[in-house]
Design a protein around this motif. Structure first.
Motif, PDB file in Angstrom:
ATOM      1  N   THR A 156       0.954  69.376  72.664  1.00 16.08           N
ATOM      2  CA  THR A 156       2.415  69.292  72.752  1.00 16.08           C
ATOM      3  C   THR A 156       2.895  67.990  72.124  1.00 16.08           C
ATOM      4  OG1 THR A 156       2.508  70.627  74.763  1.00 16.08           O
ATOM      5  CG2 THR A 156       4.365  69.163  74.352  1.00 16.08           C
ATOM      6  N   PHE A 157       3.889  68.102  71.255  1.00 15.69           N
ATOM      7  CA  PHE A 157       4.501  66.930  70.613  1.00 15.69           C
ATOM      8  C   PHE A 157       5.931  66.780  71.136  1.00 15.69           C
ATOM      9  CE2 PHE A 157       1.348  68.589  67.737  1.00 15.69           C
ATOM     10  CZ  PHE A 157       0.775  67.497  67.112  1.00 15.69           C
ATOM     11  N   ARG A 158       6.360  65.558  71.348  1.00 15.91           N
ATOM     12  CA  ARG A 158       7.748  65.308  71.746  1.00 15.91           C
ATOM     13  C   ARG A 158       8.169  63.956  71.172  1.00 15.91           C
ATOM     14  NH1 ARG A 158      10.521  68.561  74.880  1.00 15.91           N
ATOM     15  NH2 ARG A 158      12.492  67.828  75.753  1.00 15.91           N
ATOM     16  N   LEU A 159       8.953  64.006  70.115  1.00 19.22           N
ATOM     17  CA  LEU A 159       9.439  62.781  69.475  1.00 19.22           C
ATOM     18  C   LEU A 159      10.896  62.598  69.872  1.00 19.22           C
ATOM     19  CD1 LEU A 159       7.928  63.266  65.895  1.00 19.22           C
ATOM     20  CD2 LEU A 159       6.860  62.311  67.958  1.00 19.22           C
ATOM     21  N   VAL A 160      11.176  61.546  70.622  1.00 22.86           N
ATOM     22  CA  VAL A 160      12.510  61.341  71.184  1.00 22.86           C
ATOM     23  C   VAL A 160      13.141  60.102  70.536  1.00 22.86           C
ATOM     24  CG1 VAL A 160      13.842  60.941  73.291  1.00 22.86           C
ATOM     25  CG2 VAL A 160      11.806  62.418  73.344  1.00 22.86           C
ATOM     26  N   PHE A 161      14.235  60.346  69.806  1.00 27.48           N
ATOM     27  CA  PHE A 161      14.977  59.251  69.160  1.00 27.48           C
ATOM     28  C   PHE A 161      16.196  58.891  70.003  1.00 27.48           C
ATOM     29  CE2 PHE A 161      12.673  61.176  65.642  1.00 27.48           C
ATOM     30  CZ  PHE A 161      12.297  60.089  64.869  1.00 27.48           C
ATOM     31  N   ALA A 192      19.922  66.767  62.290  1.00 31.50           N
ATOM     32  CA  ALA A 192      18.666  67.122  62.963  1.00 31.50           C
ATOM     33  C   ALA A 192      18.315  68.597  62.728  1.00 31.50           C
ATOM     34  CB  ALA A 192      18.787  66.843  64.462  1.00 31.50           C
ATOM     35  N   THR A 193      19.321  69.463  62.767  1.00 35.42           N
ATOM     36  CA  THR A 193      19.060  70.894  62.550  1.00 35.42           C
ATOM     37  C   THR A 193      18.597  71.156  61.123  1.00 35.42           C
ATOM     38  OG1 THR A 193      20.779  71.397  64.170  1.00 35.42           O
ATOM     39  CG2 THR A 193      20.067  73.191  62.765  1.00 35.42           C
ATOM     40  N   LEU A 194      19.227  70.483  60.156  1.00 37.86           N
ATOM     41  CA  LEU A 194      18.817  70.673  58.753  1.00 37.86           C
ATOM     42  C   LEU A 194      17.381  70.191  58.543  1.00 37.86           C
ATOM     43  CD1 LEU A 194      19.663  71.574  55.936  1.00 37.86           C
ATOM     44  CD2 LEU A 194      20.561  69.271  55.535  1.00 37.86           C
ATOM     45  N   MET A 195      17.002  69.131  59.211  1.00 36.07           N
ATOM     46  CA  MET A 195      15.624  68.640  59.087  1.00 36.07           C
ATOM     47  C   MET A 195      14.633  69.618  59.723  1.00 36.07           C
ATOM     48  SD  MET A 195      16.453  64.647  59.981  1.00 36.07           S
ATOM     49  CE  MET A 195      14.776  64.013  59.882  1.00 36.07           C
ATOM     50  N   ALA A 196      14.970  70.163  60.887  1.00 32.47           N
ATOM     51  CA  ALA A 196      14.024  71.015  61.616  1.00 32.47           C
ATOM     52  C   ALA A 196      13.961  72.434  61.062  1.00 32.47           C
ATOM     53  CB  ALA A 196      14.401  71.058  63.096  1.00 32.47           C
ATOM     54  N   GLU A 197      15.080  72.917  60.497  1.00 36.05           N
ATOM     55  CA  GLU A 197      15.129  74.324  60.077  1.00 36.05           C
ATOM     56  C   GLU A 197      15.297  74.514  58.572  1.00 36.05           C
ATOM     57  OE1 GLU A 197      17.987  76.634  62.263  1.00 36.05           O
ATOM     58  OE2 GLU A 197      17.616  75.543  64.127  1.00 36.05           O
ATOM     59  N   GLY A 198      15.634  73.454  57.876  1.00 32.78           N
ATOM     60  CA  GLY A 198      15.992  73.610  56.464  1.00 32.78           C
ATOM     61  C   GLY A 198      14.831  73.495  55.501  1.00 32.78           C
ATOM     62  N   THR A 202      14.438  71.367  67.701  1.00 33.81           N
ATOM     63  CA  THR A 202      15.155  70.107  67.896  1.00 33.81           C
ATOM     64  C   THR A 202      16.299  70.335  68.861  1.00 33.81           C
ATOM     65  OG1 THR A 202      16.224  68.240  66.787  1.00 33.81           O
ATOM     66  CG2 THR A 202      16.788  70.421  65.988  1.00 33.81           C
ATOM     67  N   SER A 203      16.674  69.292  69.585  1.00 37.82           N
ATOM     68  CA  SER A 203      17.832  69.358  70.475  1.00 37.82           C
ATOM     69  C   SER A 203      18.523  68.000  70.464  1.00 37.82           C
ATOM     70  CB  SER A 203      17.409  69.728  71.902  1.00 37.82           C
ATOM     71  OG  SER A 203      16.504  68.778  72.413  1.00 37.82           O
ATOM     72  N   VAL A 204      19.833  68.050  70.614  1.00 39.32           N
ATOM     73  CA  VAL A 204      20.640  66.827  70.521  1.00 39.32           C
ATOM     74  C   VAL A 204      21.527  66.733  71.750  1.00 39.32           C
ATOM     75  CG1 VAL A 204      22.358  65.572  69.145  1.00 39.32           C
ATOM     76  CG2 VAL A 204      20.637  66.991  68.006  1.00 39.32           C
ATOM     77  N   PHE A 217      12.736  66.003  68.710  1.00 45.22           N
ATOM     78  CA  PHE A 217      11.985  66.958  67.887  1.00 45.22           C
ATOM     79  C   PHE A 217      10.738  67.314  68.693  1.00 45.22           C
ATOM     80  CE2 PHE A 217      14.599  64.716  64.879  1.00 45.22           C
ATOM     81  CZ  PHE A 217      14.968  65.681  63.950  1.00 45.22           C
ATOM     82  N   SER A 218      10.570  68.588  68.972  1.00 43.85           N
ATOM     83  CA  SER A 218       9.459  69.001  69.825  1.00 43.85           C
ATOM     84  C   SER A 218       8.635  70.078  69.145  1.00 43.85           C
ATOM     85  CB  SER A 218       9.989  69.519  71.168  1.00 43.85           C
ATOM     86  OG  SER A 218      10.891  70.588  70.964  1.00 43.85           O
TER      87      SER A 218
END
Length: 535
Positions: A77-82, A101-107, A130-132, A139-140
């Motif tokens: 499991t990865f969890r990067l929290v900014f 964040a969405t463009l980075m995770a899905e684009g 990703t969630s904001v 980013f998980s």
């Protein structure tokens, strides 16, 4: 002679003494009963604070690593929290952090288009999301260790080499605008009420706008804005790196080495202002809907780490744990009176973790809000239901929770809190939140605190820290003017039932029907839902 005189005198005194003992005993003086038994008047609860300062959260060191290794699982499991969120959206470009964040995770990445990214993840049954929130972006990811090398390349490329394609930006911008126009405004009365309450109690504050942005803000965002924002906020000094499950030293070193190519620093942190507490305000959003949604709350200075937080959280769970039938409001308003479906109360901001009934992790906030949600209510019962929620909230301040009920709720929370940490992603989330709140082993601390609480100790905290008079209100309803008129008038809201009710319930209703709501008639506004979060 002298001896005879002394004897005679002694005898006389003896006779006098005997004569005195034969007199009837005097009537006892009645004690001052009134003074001895009078009960001093109870002190009025302290007033709500007029301001809620922004006491900064703690700042972990850059790229602080949190590892919860578990050799008995093959899943990583990865969890990067900014430490960045919608508070970093520039004025006029509300929604920039979420869209970036969405463009980075899905684009897609430099190596993979958006479609190829999905094609690569599917055979691995891997997750990447990703969630904001207001102050944090996560980013998980999860993957079986058999696919770890391939997945690690993709997961880190999302951050280090995102494609940031213009066509993908337009696709995701369209989705984001639709979320506001067709989701929030049209199909999600609960979410709309919550966002309206945020906008009301945080007016003029960086928390005020919807996390997903405003329509005009989203339309104004350019690809250059996105590229610059990613460099400004997704930086090493804002990042906490979380790993759980099948983790070894090679994975830790590889991940930290790759993330070490992120910019070391970026934009200065946003300095949040003090919130001037307002109370007695209401916003009514008007839209075509069959029911009324009610949200009420206020900005709350009590957050995790405060000694009073656990008793306050316990009491709000007793009042209305999210989607749990054990809550007092659930039983009194829904089960006994049939007013509506959901009646919940929260000691800190709540966002449901998808697929669960639990609060999301990694939505820590410098300034918290205490809220109560009542929905969906028949419009004719909206004022009574609002008064009902206020009545039972007020009872918490006035009277201790009965011992039997107290023990029931304590046992419930001792077990239920273990479900909050039943997965690696959630355990990581709590561990990372604890860095910012300064609350190591947060859930174990909560369970230990529960063993020491008593009905009286909790009520002592509620008298000091729970303030029904500080509430503000957001309503979503169709006939907004009629509701505004009813609220301004302060007239009683009689209640009738289709079935027989107990005399005890009807007696409580008598107290609810005319209960004054903490509202100022000049602070009730009506707004069309279609204009909400337009700009």
């Amino acid at each position: 002679m002298k001896t005879q005189t002394l004897v005679s005198l002694t005898a006389l005194l003896s006779l006098v003494g005997c004569a005195s003992q034969q007199k009837p005993a005097p009537e006892p003086t009645p004690p001052p009963a009134q003074e001895a038994t009078a009960t001093p008047p109870a002190e009025a609860p302290p007033k709500a604070p007029s301001e809620v300062p922004a006491i900064p959260l703690r700042q972990p060191k850059p790229m602080e690593l949190v590892v919860l290794a578990r050799p008995d699982t093959p899943i990583v499991t990865f969890r990067l929290v900014f430490h960045t969120g919608s508070i970093d959206d520039p004025k006029g470009k509300e929604g920039l952090t979420a869209l970036t964040a969405t463009l980075m995770a899905e684009g897609g990445t430099q190596k993979l288009t958006s479609a190829q990214l999905l094609d690569a993840l599917f055979p691995m049954a891997a997750e990447l999301d990703t969630s904001v929130d207001k102050e944090f972006t996560t980013f998980s990811g999860r993957v079986h260790r058999d696919f770890l090398p391939r997945y690690l390349d993709i997961f880190t490329d999302v951050l280090l080499a995102p494609r940031l394609d213009a066509a993908e930006l337009e696709r995701l911008r369209t989705n984001a605008i639709s979320t506001v126009e067709n989701g929030l405004r049209s199909a999600n009365d609960e979410g709309l009420g919550k966002a309206a309450l945020d906008a009301l109690i945080y007016e003029g504050h960086p928390y005020a706008h919807f996390i997903g942005g405003t329509v005009q803000g989203l339309k104004s965002i350019t690809l250059d804005d996105v590229k610059a924002h990613a460099q400004r906020v997704f930086t090493q000094d804002r990042l906490v790196v979380g790993l759980a499950g099948a983790v070894d030293d090679a994975l830790k070193q590889s991940l930290l080495s790759r993330l070490g190519t992120l910019p070391a620093t970026g934009a200065p942190r946003v300095t949040l202002p003090t919130v001037t507490a307002t109370s007695g305000r209401a916003v009514i959003l008007q839209k075509q809907t069959l029911s009324t949604a009610v949200s009420m709350g206020y900005v709350n200075p009590v957050r995790r780490g405060d000694p009073d937080f656990f008793p306050l959280a316990f009491a709000l769970t007793h009042l209305g744990e999210h989607r749990q039938s054990i809550g007092l409001l659930f039983n009194e308003l829904r089960e006994k009176r049939g007013l509506n479906y959901g009646d919940y109360a929260y000691a800190e901001h709540f966002i449901e973790d998808p697929g669960t009934t639990y609060n999301r992790t990694n939505i820590a906030r410098t300034q918290q809000d205490l809220t109560v949600w009542i929905r969906p209510v028949d419009p004719s019962h909206a004022v009574f239901a609002t008064r009902g929620a206020l009545y039972f909230l007020d009872q918490l301040v006035k009277e201790p929770i009965p011992q039997e009920r107290f023990d029931l709720m304590r046992g419930f929370l001792q077990g239920y809190s273990r479900l909050w940490e039943q997965t690696d992603p959630r355990r990581l989330g709590y561990a990372i939140d604890s860095l910012f709140y300064g609350t190591p082993n947060y859930l174990e601390q909560y369970r230990q605190a529960l063993t020491k609480m008593t009905p009286q100790s909790v009520q002592d905290v509620l008298r000091r820290r729970l303030h029904p008079s500080a509430l503000n209100f957001a309503f979503v309803t169709q006939d907004a003017e009629a509701l505004a008129s009813a609220l301004r008038s302060g007239q009683p809201s009689p209640m009738t039932y289709a079935s027989d009710k107990s005399q005890a319930l009807l007696d409580v209703d008598k107290s609810i029907i005319g209960l004054p709501l903490p509202l100022r008639s000049d602070a009730i506004t009506v707004t069309p839902a279609q204009s909400f979060m337009e700009k």
